[in-house]
Design a protein around this motif. Structure first.
Motif, PDB file in Angstrom:
ATOM      1  N   GLY A   1      -2.465   0.611  -8.709  1.00 63.71           N
ATOM      2  CA  GLY A   1      -3.219   1.763  -9.183  1.00 63.71           C
ATOM      3  C   GLY A   1      -4.654   1.730  -8.702  1.00 63.71           C
ATOM      4  N   GLY A   2      -4.971   0.753  -7.883  1.00 61.43           N
ATOM      5  CA  GLY A   2      -6.324   0.623  -7.355  1.00 61.43           C
ATOM      6  C   GLY A   2      -6.403   1.081  -5.919  1.00 61.43           C
ATOM      7  N   TYR A   3      -7.569   0.936  -5.350  1.00 59.54           N
ATOM      8  CA  TYR A   3      -7.745   1.244  -3.937  1.00 59.54           C
ATOM      9  C   TYR A   3      -8.692   0.230  -3.310  1.00 59.54           C
ATOM     10  CZ  TYR A   3     -12.298   3.331  -5.006  1.00 59.54           C
ATOM     11  OH  TYR A   3     -13.594   3.531  -5.409  1.00 59.54           O
TER      12      TYR A   3
ATOM     13  N   ARG B   1      -9.408   4.736   2.781  1.00 59.10           N
ATOM     14  CA  ARG B   1      -9.168   4.241   1.423  1.00 59.10           C
ATOM     15  C   ARG B   1      -7.662   4.069   1.261  1.00 59.10           C
ATOM     16  NH1 ARG B   1     -12.295   7.454  -2.865  1.00 59.10           N
ATOM     17  NH2 ARG B   1     -13.945   6.177  -1.971  1.00 59.10           N
TER      18      ARG B   1
ATOM     19  N   TYR C   1      -6.253   7.650   2.287  1.00 60.39           N
ATOM     20  CA  TYR C   1      -7.134   8.800   2.176  1.00 60.39           C
ATOM     21  C   TYR C   1      -8.272   8.589   3.167  1.00 60.39           C
ATOM     22  CZ  TYR C   1     -10.774  11.851   0.339  1.00 60.39           C
ATOM     23  OH  TYR C   1     -11.764  12.795   0.223  1.00 60.39           O
TER      24      TYR C   1
ATOM     25  N   PHE D   1      -4.508   3.005  -1.104  1.00 61.80           N
ATOM     26  CA  PHE D   1      -4.077   2.879  -2.493  1.00 61.80           C
ATOM     27  C   PHE D   1      -2.852   1.984  -2.534  1.00 61.80           C
ATOM     28  CE2 PHE D   1      -6.409   6.763  -2.125  1.00 61.80           C
ATOM     29  CZ  PHE D   1      -7.160   6.818  -3.291  1.00 61.80           C
ATOM     30  N   ASN D   2      -2.665   1.262  -3.653  1.00 56.28           N
ATOM     31  CA  ASN D   2      -1.468   0.429  -3.784  1.00 56.28           C
ATOM     32  C   ASN D   2      -0.855   0.576  -5.163  1.00 56.28           C
ATOM     33  OD1 ASN D   2      -3.028  -1.213  -5.434  1.00 56.28           O
ATOM     34  ND2 ASN D   2      -2.684  -3.062  -4.263  1.00 56.28           N
TER      35      ASN D   2
ATOM     36  N   TYR E   1       0.852  -1.180   0.000  1.00 52.14           N
ATOM     37  CA  TYR E   1       0.000   0.000   0.000  1.00 52.14           C
ATOM     38  C   TYR E   1       0.894   1.239   0.000  1.00 52.14           C
ATOM     39  CZ  TYR E   1      -3.413  -3.507   1.081  1.00 52.14           C
ATOM     40  OH  TYR E   1      -4.198  -4.623   1.019  1.00 52.14           O
TER      41      TYR E   1
END
Length: 125
Positions: free
Chosen positions: A99-101, A93, A85, A95-96, A81
């Motif tokens: 490019g997703g979350y 939230r 957010y 993110f990794n 990760y």
């Protein structure tokens, strides 16, 4: 609840909590501080922790090698990760590198839904 960060150490009052790698992000959610360690240094992808006001690590994000969704097996989360957010007090939230979350409950570290639901209809990179 005041806290400070110096490299891999989180200070919470007189309490000192050491992490295996440099801390890159922190975010406060009520009585829990969410900590993400540096993904460049980390050799794990479970680099997110929840720390309570007493300076105790109350959870570490689980390792997800595989996940079942609608009766099929899929690859889990293999990348560390990179940031957090704060959606609200009950939702973080993450993110990794993909490019997703993924959204988690910051009080428990549990995903709010099956991780493939976060990936559904998104680019698979």
């Amino acid at each position: 609840m005041n806290f400070s960060v110096n490299k891999n150490v989180l200070r919470l009052g007189a309490k000192k909590i050491e992490f295996p790698f440099k801390i890159s992000h922190t975010e406060k959610f009520g009585e829990v501080i969410l900590v993400i360690t540096d993904y460049h240094e980390s050799n794990i992808n479970e680099n997110v922790w929840g720390v309570n006001r007493n300076g105790e690590i109350i959870w570490q994000i689980p390792k997800v090698d595989q996940v079942e969704f609608e009766g099929k097996q899929y690859l889990g989360i293999n990348d560390p990760y990179t940031e957090v957010y704060k959606v609200d007090e009950k939702t973080a939230r993450l993110f990794n590198w993909e490019g997703g979350y993924f959204e988690i409950d910051p009080l428990t570290g549990k995903f709010t839904k099956n991780i493939l639901e976060f990936r559904n209809k998104k680019r698979p990179w």
